[in-house]
Design a protein around this motif. Structure first.
Motif, PDB file in Angstrom:
ATOM      1  N   LEU A 116      16.744 -28.641   4.910  1.00 23.08           N
ATOM      2  CA  LEU A 116      17.229 -27.891   3.754  1.00 23.08           C
ATOM      3  C   LEU A 116      16.607 -26.504   3.849  1.00 23.08           C
ATOM      4  N   VAL A 117      17.379 -25.477   3.591  1.00 22.76           N
ATOM      5  CA  VAL A 117      16.889 -24.107   3.724  1.00 22.76           C
ATOM      6  C   VAL A 117      16.896 -23.444   2.356  1.00 22.76           C
ATOM      7  N   GLN A 118      15.809 -22.766   2.028  1.00 20.95           N
ATOM      8  CA  GLN A 118      15.671 -22.090   0.737  1.00 20.95           C
ATOM      9  C   GLN A 118      15.117 -20.700   0.979  1.00 20.95           C
ATOM     10  N   THR A 119      15.682 -19.700   0.303  1.00 23.19           N
ATOM     11  CA  THR A 119      15.201 -18.323   0.409  1.00 23.19           C
ATOM     12  C   THR A 119      14.779 -17.833  -0.963  1.00 23.19           C
ATOM     13  N   ILE A 120      13.689 -17.108  -1.003  1.00 22.77           N
ATOM     14  CA  ILE A 120      13.218 -16.483  -2.239  1.00 22.77           C
ATOM     15  C   ILE A 120      13.044 -14.994  -1.964  1.00 22.77           C
ATOM     16  N   ILE A 121      13.459 -14.181  -2.937  1.00 21.62           N
ATOM     17  CA  ILE A 121      13.433 -12.725  -2.787  1.00 21.62           C
ATOM     18  C   ILE A 121      12.729 -12.119  -3.994  1.00 21.62           C
ATOM     19  N   GLY A 122      11.889 -11.126  -3.753  1.00 19.84           N
ATOM     20  CA  GLY A 122      11.211 -10.457  -4.857  1.00 19.84           C
ATOM     21  C   GLY A 122      10.937  -9.003  -4.551  1.00 19.84           C
ATOM     22  N   ILE A 123      10.811  -8.229  -5.609  1.00 22.71           N
ATOM     23  CA  ILE A 123      10.461  -6.805  -5.494  1.00 22.71           C
ATOM     24  C   ILE A 123       8.974  -6.666  -5.783  1.00 22.71           C
ATOM     25  N   VAL A 124       8.275  -5.927  -4.923  1.00 22.12           N
ATOM     26  CA  VAL A 124       6.836  -5.727  -5.066  1.00 22.12           C
ATOM     27  C   VAL A 124       6.588  -4.257  -5.392  1.00 22.12           C
ATOM     28  N   TYR A 179       0.911  -9.557  -3.267  1.00 19.27           N
ATOM     29  CA  TYR A 179       1.909 -10.617  -3.195  1.00 19.27           C
ATOM     30  C   TYR A 179       1.492 -11.631  -2.152  1.00 19.27           C
ATOM     31  N   TYR A 180       1.906 -12.879  -2.376  1.00 21.18           N
ATOM     32  CA  TYR A 180       1.669 -13.919  -1.383  1.00 21.18           C
ATOM     33  C   TYR A 180       2.713 -15.013  -1.534  1.00 21.18           C
ATOM     34  N   PHE A 181       2.908 -15.740  -0.449  1.00 24.37           N
ATOM     35  CA  PHE A 181       3.808 -16.880  -0.412  1.00 24.37           C
ATOM     36  C   PHE A 181       2.948 -18.128  -0.457  1.00 24.37           C
ATOM     37  N   GLU A 182       3.124 -18.924  -1.491  1.00 27.14           N
ATOM     38  CA  GLU A 182       2.335 -20.141  -1.630  1.00 27.14           C
ATOM     39  C   GLU A 182       2.995 -21.271  -0.843  1.00 27.14           C
ATOM     40  N   ARG A 183       2.249 -21.841   0.047  1.00 27.54           N
ATOM     41  CA  ARG A 183       2.769 -22.916   0.905  1.00 27.54           C
ATOM     42  C   ARG A 183       3.162 -24.115   0.050  1.00 27.54           C
ATOM     43  N   PRO A 184       4.393 -24.610   0.222  1.00 25.21           N
ATOM     44  CA  PRO A 184       4.801 -25.807  -0.518  1.00 25.21           C
ATOM     45  C   PRO A 184       3.925 -26.993  -0.132  1.00 25.21           C
ATOM     46  N   PRO A 185       3.689 -27.923  -1.074  1.00 24.16           N
ATOM     47  CA  PRO A 185       2.820 -29.063  -0.773  1.00 24.16           C
ATOM     48  C   PRO A 185       3.434 -30.039   0.222  1.00 24.16           C
ATOM     49  N   THR A 186       4.756 -30.070   0.339  1.00 18.13           N
ATOM     50  CA  THR A 186       5.401 -30.982   1.284  1.00 18.13           C
ATOM     51  C   THR A 186       5.672 -30.256   2.594  1.00 18.13           C
ATOM     52  N   GLY A 187       6.068 -30.998   3.615  1.00 22.75           N
ATOM     53  CA  GLY A 187       6.331 -30.415   4.921  1.00 22.75           C
ATOM     54  C   GLY A 187       7.417 -29.360   4.869  1.00 22.75           C
ATOM     55  N   TYR A 188       7.211 -28.296   5.557  1.00 22.83           N
ATOM     56  CA  TYR A 188       8.178 -27.197   5.596  1.00 22.83           C
ATOM     57  C   TYR A 188       7.944 -26.391   6.867  1.00 22.83           C
ATOM     58  N   THR A 189       8.910 -25.557   7.199  1.00 18.88           N
ATOM     59  CA  THR A 189       8.798 -24.611   8.298  1.00 18.88           C
ATOM     60  C   THR A 189       9.113 -23.235   7.742  1.00 18.88           C
ATOM     61  N   ASN A 241       0.803  -1.226   0.000  1.00 24.16           N
ATOM     62  CA  ASN A 241       0.000   0.000   0.000  1.00 24.16           C
ATOM     63  C   ASN A 241       0.832   1.270   0.000  1.00 24.16           C
ATOM     64  N   SER A 242       2.155   1.125  -0.043  1.00 15.16           N
ATOM     65  CA  SER A 242       3.001   2.310  -0.050  1.00 15.16           C
ATOM     66  C   SER A 242       3.119   2.869  -1.473  1.00 15.16           C
ATOM     67  N   THR A 243       3.757   4.017  -1.580  1.00 15.91           N
ATOM     68  CA  THR A 243       3.980   4.636  -2.891  1.00 15.91           C
ATOM     69  C   THR A 243       5.334   4.232  -3.466  1.00 15.91           C
ATOM     70  N   ARG A 244       6.027   3.306  -2.786  1.00 14.77           N
ATOM     71  CA  ARG A 244       7.370   2.887  -3.192  1.00 14.77           C
ATOM     72  C   ARG A 244       7.422   1.372  -3.340  1.00 14.77           C
ATOM     73  N   PRO A 245       8.360   0.879  -4.141  1.00 13.58           N
ATOM     74  CA  PRO A 245       8.537  -0.572  -4.194  1.00 13.58           C
ATOM     75  C   PRO A 245       9.098  -1.065  -2.857  1.00 13.58           C
ATOM     76  N   ILE A 246       8.765  -2.309  -2.524  1.00 12.79           N
ATOM     77  CA  ILE A 246       9.342  -2.959  -1.359  1.00 12.79           C
ATOM     78  C   ILE A 246      10.005  -4.249  -1.826  1.00 12.79           C
ATOM     79  N   MET A 247      10.856  -4.802  -0.991  1.00 14.17           N
ATOM     80  CA  MET A 247      11.468  -6.086  -1.296  1.00 14.17           C
ATOM     81  C   MET A 247      11.046  -7.067  -0.216  1.00 14.17           C
ATOM     82  N   VAL A 248      10.742  -8.300  -0.635  1.00  9.17           N
ATOM     83  CA  VAL A 248      10.301  -9.349   0.267  1.00  9.17           C
ATOM     84  C   VAL A 248      11.319 -10.479   0.218  1.00  9.17           C
TER      85      VAL A 248
END
Length: 121
Positions: free
Chosen positions: A89-97, A103-113, A47-54
């Motif tokens: 196993l650790v995985q990071t994803i980064i995106g500019i909004v 934007y949303y994070f889709e839950r992986p179908p397998t077990g994760y934290t 909702n800001s007037t600027r891009p954000i990074m996630v």
């Protein structure tokens, strides 16, 4: 010679392209831990007037794909394989909004934290 100044870019031919720091990603923004107020499969809006990074980090013990959808386009990070010692196993994803985008994070179908969720806001 081209020179970058506090108000823009001055080109060798004398022309200038002005900029506003208010719209530059990272200017007067800080990384904020928003994990406590975020959840998978919930749509959020910048909702800001600027891009954000996630930046979202998840951990799992098996093959895992992370997906973040930004304004209808998917960012995908794949974890290739399994960990032989069964530790996470650790995985990071980064995106500019962009401003106004969802934007949303889709839950992986397998077990994760969900380990971390930070936003540059």
């Amino acid at each position: 010679m081209t020179t970058i100044t506090s108000t823009g870019i001055q080109f060798s031919d004398g022309t200038t392209q002005t900029t506003s720091n208010d719209n530059v990603l990272g200017y007067n923004q800080v990384w904020t831990n928003v994990k406590a107020s975020r959840a998978a499969n919930v749509t959020y809006t910048n909702n800001s007037t600027r891009p954000i990074m996630v930046a979202i980090t998840a951990a799992g013990s098996d093959i895992m794909s992370l997906l973040v959808n930004v304004g209808g386009g998917n960012l995908i990070a794949h974890q290739l394989g399994t960990n032989p010692d069964s530790s996470a196993l650790v995985q990071t994803i980064i995106g500019i909004v962009p401003p106004g985008a969802t934007y949303y994070f889709e839950r992986p179908p397998t077990g994760y934290t969900l380990e971390e969720w930070h936003e540059l806001i």
